[in-house]
Design a protein around this motif. Structure first.
Motif, PDB file in Angstrom:
ATOM      1  N   LEU A  57       0.820  -1.210   0.000  1.00  0.00           N
ATOM      2  CA  LEU A  57       0.000   0.000   0.000  1.00  0.00           C
ATOM      3  C   LEU A  57       0.858   1.266   0.000  1.00  0.00           C
ATOM      4  CD1 LEU A  57      -2.832  -1.001   2.502  1.00  0.00           C
ATOM      5  CD2 LEU A  57      -2.940  -0.913   0.009  1.00  0.00           C
ATOM      6  N   MET A  82      -7.855  -2.427   0.902  1.00  0.00           N
ATOM      7  CA  MET A  82      -7.795  -1.228   0.065  1.00  0.00           C
ATOM      8  C   MET A  82      -9.141  -0.513   0.018  1.00  0.00           C
ATOM      9  SD  MET A  82      -5.203  -2.189  -3.087  1.00  0.00           S
ATOM     10  CE  MET A  82      -6.008  -3.721  -3.605  1.00  0.00           C
ATOM     11  N   GLU A  85     -10.040   0.569   4.098  1.00  0.00           N
ATOM     12  CA  GLU A  85      -9.129   1.481   4.793  1.00  0.00           C
ATOM     13  C   GLU A  85      -8.672   2.646   3.918  1.00  0.00           C
ATOM     14  OE1 GLU A  85      -5.878  -0.451   6.704  1.00  0.00           O
ATOM     15  OE2 GLU A  85      -7.129  -1.998   7.637  1.00  0.00           O
ATOM     16  N   CYS A  86      -8.619   2.417   2.607  1.00  0.00           N
ATOM     17  CA  CYS A  86      -8.116   3.460   1.710  1.00  0.00           C
ATOM     18  C   CYS A  86      -9.221   4.115   0.890  1.00  0.00           C
ATOM     19  CB  CYS A  86      -7.069   2.883   0.766  1.00  0.00           C
ATOM     20  SG  CYS A  86      -5.696   2.047   1.591  1.00  0.00           S
TER      21      CYS A  86
END
Length: 281
Positions: A57, A82, A85-86
């Motif tokens: 990441l 991904m 959290e992103c």
């Protein structure tokens, strides 16, 4: 380049490998079908696995709402990280029906996660449709690694990032290393070939990527195979169903237990390496 046995590394053979070994992989590895990264040596297996994810990441440098393609997404564990959290929108590709079903079910209907049961080399995606492509230990399964890279370049937008972690062969391995370790690992693991780091870098450059970079992580990941061997032994000794599965007549992938021993030894000798590559379009 070290080449395995092509008939045993076709797309169908790779899919069968993961489908047949699904109960073993899920029991021993869990949701993440990749190495752990031991930065201090004191991490638990789960902590080491997440450390590798965090490194991927960091190289992907995802912005909120980034569109990401996960090539060889396995059980979708990295895709879930991904997305959740992103804030990324992730499309994962796998040729294993068992992995595809599990990843789809674990997504919980999250619209940011899409999983496709298809060969990445025949993905049918539009040009320039992703901000990032990641491939965590999947490139090894492609016979045409040049096309693997070319497809990543094609579907990325200008400035998009491509992050790859891969099993590697030592630069210029010896005859006995190739004969006793690398070629059997390729054949038994359904890998058409294992490349050295320099061969990967050359492929990325030929595909058009700008300034590909590489970090050797071999020392940090090699503990994976000792941990995994102990986990496999414990699973077989405590679960009669897994033991019976090994001796089913149509079970053609039991040799992977031997491959794990080869990998443990190959890492100790430096014959197999491991690294992360990152670059921009």
């Amino acid at each position: 380049m070290v080449v395995g046995s092509p008939p045993l590394a076709s797309v169908a053979a790779v899919a069968e490998h993961y489908d047949q070994l699904d109960p073993f992989y899920r029991r021993v590895w869990g949701d993440h079908l990749h190495h752990g990264l031991w930065l201090t040596g004191r991490e638990s297996k789960d902590e080491a696995v997440l450390a590798l994810c965090r490194l991927v990441l960091s190289k992907a440098a995802l912005e909120p709402n980034a569109s990401v393609c996960d090539v060889g997404c396995g059980y979708g564990a990295l895709a879930r990280i991904m997305a959740r959290e992103c804030g990324a929108r992730v499309t994962g590709f796998t040729v294993s029906e068992a992995q595809w079903r599990y990843a789809r079910d674990r997504s919980g209907g999250d619209p940011r996660q899409t999983f496709v049961l298809a060969d990445w080399l025949e993905n049918g995606l539009p040009d320039g449709s992703f901000d990032c492509v990641v491939a965590v230990e999947s490139s090894e399964h492609f016979a045409d690694k040049g096309k693997f890279c070319a497809e990543a370049y094609r579907v990325l937008r200008p400035g998009g990032r491509f992050v790859v972690t891969a099993w590697l062969s030592r630069q210029n391995p010896g005859t006995m290393e190739s004969r006793c370790l690398l070629r059997p690992i390729c054949t038994e693991g359904r890998l058409p070939s294992l490349l050295s780091a320099s061969e990967y870098l050359d492929l990325f450059c030929r595909a058009g990527f700008h300034a590909p970079q590489f970090e050797d992580l071999s020392a940090g990941v090699r503990k994976t195979w000792g941990v995994s061997l102990r986990g496999l032994a414990a699973a077989i000794l405590t679960d009669p169903a897994l033991l019976a599965r090994l001796f089913e007549r149509n079970f053609r992938n039991r040799v992977f237990a031997v491959t794990m021993v080869r990998l443990w030894l190959a890492y100790r000798l430096g014959t197999v390496r491991y690294g992360i590559f990152w670059q921009k379009k």
